[in-house]
Scaffold this active site. Sequence first.
Site, short mmCIF file in Angstrom:
data_model
loop_
_atom_site.label_atom_id
_atom_site.label_comp_id
_atom_site.label_asym_id
_atom_site.label_seq_id
_atom_site.Cartn_x
_atom_site.Cartn_y
_atom_site.Cartn_z
CD GLN A 102 1.31 -24.26 7.11
OE1 GLN A 102 1.06 -25.27 7.77
NE2 GLN A 102 0.89 -24.12 5.87
CG HIS A 164 -0.16 -29.41 7.28
ND1 HIS A 164 -0.65 -30.42 6.47
CD2 HIS A 164 -0.26 -28.27 6.53
CE1 HIS A 164 -1.02 -29.92 5.29
NE2 HIS A 164 -0.78 -28.61 5.33
CD GLU A 257 -13.01 -32.86 5.50
OE1 GLU A 257 -12.74 -33.65 4.57
OE2 GLU A 257 -13.03 -33.21 6.71
CE1 TYR A 267 -15.63 -36.18 11.72
CE2 TYR A 267 -14.13 -37.13 13.31
CZ TYR A 267 -15.37 -36.61 13.00
OH TYR A 267 -16.33 -36.51 13.98
#
Length: 393
Positions: A102, A164, A257, A267
């Site tokens: 990614q 990520h 989310e 979070y």
Amino acid sequence: MTPPRLTGLRKTAAHYALAGLIAVLALDLGPAAAQQHTIDTEAGPIRVETVAEGLKHPWGMAFLPDGRMLVTERPGTLRLVDADGTLSEPLSGVPEVVAQGQGGLLDVALDPTFMTNKLIYLSYAEAGDDGVGTTVARGRLEDGGLTDLKVIFQQTPKVKGPNHFGGRLAFAPDGTLFITLGDRFKFEPAQDLSSHLGKVVRINPDGSVPQDNPFIGQKDAQPEIWSLGHRNVESASIDPQTGKLWTLEFGPKGGDELNRPAPGENYGWPLVSWGTHYDGKDIPNPPTRPEFADAVRQWTPVISPSGATFYTAEPVPGWTSEAIAAWAGDLLVGGLSSESIVRLSIDGDKVTGEERIPLGIRIRNVVQGPDGAVYALTDEDDGKILRLTTEDQ
């Protein structure tokens, strides 16, 4: 793209000739612009046309004041795209990136005072001795490339792995820069204040740390951190009505989310989640706890959100409007696995409505153009720039 409206001209023969030439040029934009279709939405028929194609996994997009687009390609190139879809050669001066998984060249943003300083900002995956991390650099846009490139932020620690990276950039009204950072698929560091992994950070445009950041002066805490406990945030946008940051992040198996990151808030990832691990193992219930900030909205099944914008439906002064008026004030989100633009109606800190705009292809980013139209990047080897307008325009 509609040319700026011509004003203050007398209707002479030369004027009509110029208008005719513009009309001919608008009809002869090449094969990319000729591709279009119509989809039905709650706002009525929406025309979707291909502005440009031939981009290699485009990731970030920003409009220049003259209407041209800066577009990043994940393998490591930055291009200018003209209104007719013509792609420039790769611009020079772009930093070397690690294009694996990614990672690669990610977002691009213009300095709030770009008209005077010509500075642009790039996020990208950068190699180091211990692995790879998300880095942000800024440089001056000159003819054919970037000059005076300077690294202003480096995620620490750098770690091994292809996933990520986060990487979205969003300037706040006070001129500070938000950078979203993934957990690099390492889980626990998202809760560690000594690590940038799994965080949203906030810096000044020169890379210095704002002195009102929430963890300034806290022992062993990275001073750039704004909020923590995030998994992989690839969407970030400032609500023009409130000036507040909104983000979207990938959940694991389920549990994407929508959040409104507040300074110092946690979070919860990986301690809580609305999803489960890919191997089917449950993340302990409840999906949130009182000590953690909960999501404004969650999606199971996931939409895979990447790139978002609060849509004003207001063109830049001097541009003929191609806006979709019914979407004014909504948050438009690029959906990868959902192959759509997800339109969210926002009232204060609540979502009051949702619509999927089906495009049948992975959408990496959504941006509003100077003409008020909606522009989207498709995530594919032959990536495209799509333009959405109402059918009657």
